[in-house]
Design an enzyme around this catalytic site. Structure first.
Site, PDB file in Angstrom:
ATOM      1  CE  LYS A 186      41.902  38.939  32.776  1.00  0.00           C
ATOM      2  NZ  LYS A 186      42.162  37.264  32.812  1.00  0.00           N
ATOM      3  N   GLY A 187      47.463  42.938  34.050  1.00  0.00           N
ATOM      4  CA  GLY A 187      48.597  43.029  35.013  1.00  0.00           C
ATOM      5  C   GLY A 187      48.792  44.128  35.813  1.00  0.00           C
ATOM      6  CD  GLU A 199      51.832  47.554  30.638  1.00  0.00           C
ATOM      7  OE1 GLU A 199      51.676  46.880  31.496  1.00  0.00           O
ATOM      8  OE2 GLU A 199      51.704  47.230  29.345  1.00  0.00           O
ATOM      9  CG  ASP A 200      52.238  43.933  34.557  1.00  0.00           C
ATOM     10  OD1 ASP A 200      51.892  44.876  33.694  1.00  0.00           O
ATOM     11  OD2 ASP A 200      52.078  42.966  34.596  1.00  0.00           O
ATOM     12  CG  ASP A 215      59.473  41.225  28.748  1.00  0.00           C
ATOM     13  OD1 ASP A 215      60.422  40.909  27.837  1.00  0.00           O
ATOM     14  OD2 ASP A 215      58.959  40.084  29.248  1.00  0.00           O
ATOM     15  CE  LYS A 253      61.673  39.940  32.942  1.00  0.00           C
ATOM     16  NZ  LYS A 253      61.109  38.649  32.120  1.00  0.00           N
ATOM     17  CG  PHE A 298      58.025  33.802  33.392  1.00  0.00           C
ATOM     18  CD1 PHE A 298      57.775  34.110  32.079  1.00  0.00           C
ATOM     19  CD2 PHE A 298      56.883  33.748  34.428  1.00  0.00           C
ATOM     20  CE1 PHE A 298      56.477  34.497  31.573  1.00  0.00           C
ATOM     21  CE2 PHE A 298      55.560  34.004  33.855  1.00  0.00           C
ATOM     22  CZ  PHE A 298      55.241  34.504  32.438  1.00  0.00           C
ATOM     23  CB  VAL A 299      58.793  38.323  37.319  1.00  0.00           C
ATOM     24  CG1 VAL A 299      60.236  38.352  37.695  1.00  0.00           C
ATOM     25  CG2 VAL A 299      58.598  39.469  36.145  1.00  0.00           C
ATOM     26  CG  ASP A 349      49.233  36.047  33.917  1.00  0.00           C
ATOM     27  OD1 ASP A 349      49.849  36.884  33.344  1.00  0.00           O
ATOM     28  OD2 ASP A 349      48.741  35.311  33.179  1.00  0.00           O
ATOM     29  NE  ARG A 374      46.017  37.765  35.636  1.00  0.00           N
ATOM     30  CZ  ARG A 374      46.955  38.211  34.567  1.00  0.00           C
ATOM     31  NH1 ARG A 374      47.794  39.232  34.797  1.00  0.00           N
ATOM     32  NH2 ARG A 374      46.665  37.832  33.678  1.00  0.00           N
TER      33      ARG A 374
END
Ligand code: PRP
Length: 175
Positions: free
Chosen positions: A39-40, A95-96, A99, A127, A148-149, A155, A161
């Site tokens: 979903k990001g 992508e959002d 990581d 990241k 943690f973003v 989310d 979100r």
């Protein structure tokens, strides 16, 4: 909402996303199929594509690796596949955040098997300090530190979100 620190405000995000849209337009004169990773990516995808002055098609794919946890399970699951064939198409995965890189590596492998003409990747956030597999996105909005973003599509346990900015939610990290 718990205490949080704004890392990237709305104006900063808007400007960078517009820059990325212009860059994509220059680099892909024949257009492309944007594949948003749910979903990001839904907020970034919507803003990014409105800054692209080309023939663009939109496909969506959904994966899950985090569940409600703040740390990756290390196992990527495909929840929803593309609707259309991408054979011989120019494809841009959107992508959002990248990581550990596991989701991107999984999706690159999956989509390469479908013989796109080209396959490139664009992420709002990168990241690199958390990388566990060797993947490097082609287009990066911002590099972020190991915090943690949330916000702008990202989310924590399904929430935040809808924030129009990116914030660090440090107490969410279960170190
Ligand atoms: C997040 C994010 C990326 C992925 C990045 O998705 O949207 O797809 O994790 O992490 P990685 O590089 O460690 O694989 P998530 O699985 O949390 O699902 P969501 O997008 O529905 O929140």
């Amino acid at each position: 909402m718990p205490d949080h620190e704004i890392l990237l405000d709305e104006a900063t995000i808007r400007k960078r996303v517009a820059d990325l849209g212009r860059q994509l337009s220059v680099d892909h004169p024949d257009g492309f199929v944007a594949v948003g990773v749910l979903k990001g990516s839904f907020v970034f995808l919507a803003d990014l594509l409105r800054g692209v002055d080309l023939d663009v098609e939109v496909e969506l794919i959904a994966t899950m690796s985090y569940g409600d946890d703040t740390r990756s399970s290390g196992h990527v699951r495909l929840l929803m596949d593309l609707q259309r064939n991408i054979r011989d198409r120019h494809v841009l995965l959107v992508e959002d955040i990248v990581d550990t890189g596991r989701t991107l590596a999984y999706l690159l492998k999956l989509l390469e098997q479908r013989s796109p003409a080209t396959l490139k990747t664009c992420t709002l956030l990168d990241k690199p300090s958390r990388r566990e597999v060797d993947v490097a996105p082609d287009y990066v909005g911002f590099e972020v530190p190991d915090r943690f973003v949330v916000g702008y599509g990202l989310d924590h346990a399904g929430l935040y979100r809808n924030l129009p900015y990116i914030a660090a939610l440090d107490e969410a990290v279960d170190a």
